[in-house]
Design a protein around this motif. Structure first.
Motif, PDB file in Angstrom:
ATOM      1  N   ALA A   1       0.667  -1.296   0.081  1.00 22.29           N
ATOM      2  CA  ALA A   1       0.072  -0.055   0.139  1.00 22.29           C
ATOM      3  C   ALA A   1       0.903   1.103   0.078  1.00 22.29           C
ATOM      4  N   ARG A   2       1.897   1.258   0.690  1.00 22.07           N
ATOM      5  CA  ARG A   2       2.904   2.135   0.686  1.00 22.07           C
ATOM      6  C   ARG A   2       3.574   2.530  -0.604  1.00 22.07           C
ATOM      7  N   ALA A   3       4.027   1.436  -1.307  1.00 22.07           N
ATOM      8  CA  ALA A   3       4.583   1.554  -2.592  1.00 22.07           C
ATOM      9  C   ALA A   3       3.756   2.125  -3.527  1.00 22.07           C
ATOM     10  N   ALA A   4       2.476   1.711  -3.539  1.00 19.86           N
ATOM     11  CA  ALA A   4       1.346   2.185  -4.414  1.00 19.86           C
ATOM     12  C   ALA A   4       1.003   3.472  -4.394  1.00 19.86           C
ATOM     13  N   ASN A   5       1.245   4.141  -3.013  1.00 14.15           N
ATOM     14  CA  ASN A   5       0.701   5.492  -2.642  1.00 14.15           C
ATOM     15  C   ASN A   5       2.128   6.260  -2.212  1.00 14.15           C
ATOM     16  N   PRO A   6       3.056   6.514  -2.500  1.00 10.75           N
ATOM     17  CA  PRO A   6       4.291   7.111  -1.863  1.00 10.75           C
ATOM     18  C   PRO A   6       4.109   8.347  -1.255  1.00 10.75           C
ATOM     19  N   LYS A   7       3.363   9.076  -1.853  1.00  7.40           N
ATOM     20  CA  LYS A   7       3.059  10.606  -1.683  1.00  7.40           C
ATOM     21  C   LYS A   7       2.171  10.891  -0.969  1.00  7.40           C
ATOM     22  N   TRP A   8       1.469  10.090  -0.394  1.00  8.03           N
ATOM     23  CA  TRP A   8       0.343  10.078   0.714  1.00  8.03           C
ATOM     24  C   TRP A   8       0.959  10.280   1.788  1.00  8.03           C
ATOM     25  N   PRO A   9       0.280  11.119   2.845  1.00  2.75           N
ATOM     26  CA  PRO A   9       0.823  11.217   4.287  1.00  2.75           C
ATOM     27  C   PRO A   9       0.347   9.928   4.904  1.00  2.75           C
ATOM     28  N   ALA A  10       1.323   9.669   5.832  1.00  4.17           N
ATOM     29  CA  ALA A  10       1.131   8.336   6.469  1.00  4.17           C
ATOM     30  C   ALA A  10       1.338   8.346   8.057  1.00  4.17           C
ATOM     31  N   VAL A  11       0.250   7.654   8.844  1.00  6.77           N
ATOM     32  CA  VAL A  11       0.694   7.736  10.312  1.00  6.77           C
ATOM     33  C   VAL A  11       0.774   6.164  10.620  1.00  6.77           C
ATOM     34  N   PRO A  12       2.110   5.973  11.555  1.00  6.49           N
ATOM     35  CA  PRO A  12       2.463   4.578  11.728  1.00  6.49           C
ATOM     36  C   PRO A  12       1.491   3.965  12.824  1.00  6.49           C
ATOM     37  N   LEU A  13       1.845   2.725  12.839  1.00  5.21           N
ATOM     38  CA  LEU A  13       0.928   2.003  13.906  1.00  5.21           C
ATOM     39  C   LEU A  13       2.101   2.090  15.173  1.00  5.21           C
ATOM     40  N   ALA A  14       1.493   2.950  15.979  1.00  3.00           N
ATOM     41  CA  ALA A  14       2.656   3.273  17.218  1.00  3.00           C
ATOM     42  C   ALA A  14       1.996   3.117  18.490  1.00  3.00           C
ATOM     43  N   SER A  15       2.854   2.723  19.570  1.00  2.00           N
ATOM     44  CA  SER A  15       1.936   2.750  20.908  1.00  2.00           C
ATOM     45  C   SER A  15       1.824   4.131  21.331  1.00  2.00           C
ATOM     46  N   ALA A  16       2.620   5.068  21.021  1.00  5.30           N
ATOM     47  CA  ALA A  16       2.330   6.292  21.494  1.00  5.30           C
ATOM     48  C   ALA A  16       0.874   6.955  20.970  1.00  5.30           C
ATOM     49  N   VAL A  17       0.646   6.429  19.900  1.00  4.30           N
ATOM     50  CA  VAL A  17      -0.602   6.831  19.389  1.00  4.30           C
ATOM     51  C   VAL A  17      -1.853   6.236  19.982  1.00  4.30           C
ATOM     52  N   GLU A  18      -1.586   4.910  20.227  1.00  6.80           N
ATOM     53  CA  GLU A  18      -2.503   3.978  20.846  1.00  6.80           C
ATOM     54  C   GLU A  18      -2.878   4.503  22.404  1.00  6.80           C
ATOM     55  N   GLN A  19      -1.814   5.325  22.935  1.00  2.00           N
ATOM     56  CA  GLN A  19      -2.012   5.655  24.184  1.00  2.00           C
ATOM     57  C   GLN A  19      -2.717   7.025  24.517  1.00  2.00           C
ATOM     58  N   CYS A  20      -3.079   7.429  23.369  1.00  2.00           N
ATOM     59  CA  CYS A  20      -4.012   8.748  23.346  1.00  2.00           C
ATOM     60  C   CYS A  20      -5.269   8.459  24.206  1.00  2.00           C
ATOM     61  N   ALA A  21      -5.886   7.290  23.959  1.00  2.00           N
ATOM     62  CA  ALA A  21      -7.044   7.015  24.614  1.00  2.00           C
ATOM     63  C   ALA A  21      -6.673   6.801  26.123  1.00  2.00           C
ATOM     64  N   VAL A  22      -5.759   6.176  26.451  1.00  2.00           N
ATOM     65  CA  VAL A  22      -5.260   5.880  28.034  1.00  2.00           C
ATOM     66  C   VAL A  22      -5.125   7.340  28.638  1.00  2.00           C
ATOM     67  N   MET A  23      -4.039   8.019  27.840  1.00  2.00           N
ATOM     68  CA  MET A  23      -3.660   9.462  28.423  1.00  2.00           C
ATOM     69  C   MET A  23      -4.960  10.511  28.450  1.00  2.00           C
ATOM     70  N   ARG A  24      -5.899  10.289  27.283  1.00  2.28           N
ATOM     71  CA  ARG A  24      -6.925  11.227  27.103  1.00  2.28           C
ATOM     72  C   ARG A  24      -6.151  12.620  26.748  1.00  2.28           C
ATOM     73  N   GLN A  25      -4.890  12.557  25.866  1.00  2.98           N
ATOM     74  CA  GLN A  25      -4.432  13.543  25.523  1.00  2.98           C
ATOM     75  C   GLN A  25      -3.919  13.369  24.124  1.00  2.98           C
TER      76      GLN A  25
END
Length: 245
Positions: A190-214
């Motif tokens: 998917a990344r190779a097919a759309n190299p110019k699209w912005p991307a947000v990685p699967l990351a623990s910090a992003v998942e923590q948003c719901a825990v931290m509520r921030q």
């Protein structure tokens, strides 16, 4: 003033996380007066920002002809960032739009709020109905989170159709790869097919948003997720600037 809709017809793609983090970037990075308008009955944006809706007035009442949205707007813990929260009353908003018969009610309210805010960001419900149609008429740009999968690609096609159906001069669409994990073959493709699209990685910090509520930028500013949202916000600002030319 510019309005940005974060929209998908498919749930679980990170839509609310995108809306909250982009609103935080607008307020904290660009230092713009920012309103995050939650149109999803789950009130996910309010939860992630640690803000609970007031019980005296309902989110639906914003759209009544004799009401002002400013009475429902709440401050957040972050400078320049306010929230217009949702609640269960939003579920009946589609019927209310039919009853009042105003196709651009949301757009007119957005224009009025633009006197106080530089950026208005909509956290949209994952549905195709009159609410989504009104958002498309009000938005200057539509952000579409897309986890790398065939179902997400199909959902993107539905969003494109919905936006184009909003009439002439429809807003531009910015697809974003969400929860990207470059260890997976499908994600690499998917990344190779759309190299110019912005991307947000699967990351623990992003998942923590719901825990931290921030927003992730508030508690993990150097994380890959925070950097990805900041880069995406820069791309949005550039697209808005080019749209004005």
């Amino acid at each position: 003033m510019a309005s940005i809709a974060v929209y998908s017809v498919k749930g679980g793609v990170g839509k609310t996380t995108f809306a909250v983090n982009l609103a935080w970037c607008a307020a904290s990075v660009s230092r713009r007066q920012t309103l995050l308008w939650d149109l999803d009955a789950a009130n996910g944006s309010g939860f992630l920002l640690g803000v609970d809706p007031k019980k005296k007035r309902t989110a639906q009442s914003v759209f009544a002809a004799d009401r002002s949205p400013t009475k429902l707007i709440q401050k957040t813990a972050y400078p320049n960032l306010h929230l217009l929260p949702a609640d269960e009353s939003i579920r009946t908003l589609d019927r209310q739009f039919d009853r009042i018969g105003k196709k651009k009610r949301l757009s007119k309210l957005t224009d009025a709020l633009g006197k106080e805010y530089d950026r208005i960001i909509f956290d949209c419900p994952p549905v195709l109905n009159e609410i989504s149609a009104q958002v498309m008429r009000a938005a200057d740009i539509v952000i579409v989170p897309l986890p790398p999968s065939p179902l997400s690609a199909r959902a993107f096609d539905q969003v494109v159709e919905e936006v184009r159906g909003s009439g002439k001069g429809h807003p531009p669409i910015l697809p974003v790869l969400s929860m990207l994990d470059m260890r997976r073959t499908l994600h690499k493709e998917a990344r190779a097919a759309n190299p110019k699209w912005p991307a947000v990685p699967l990351a623990s910090a992003v998942e923590q948003c719901a825990v931290m509520r921030q927003p992730v930028g508030a508690f993990a500013p150097r994380s890959p997720g925070a950097r990805a949202f900041a880069q995406m916000w820069t791309a949005i600002e550039r697209k808005l600037a080019s749209k004005k030319k």
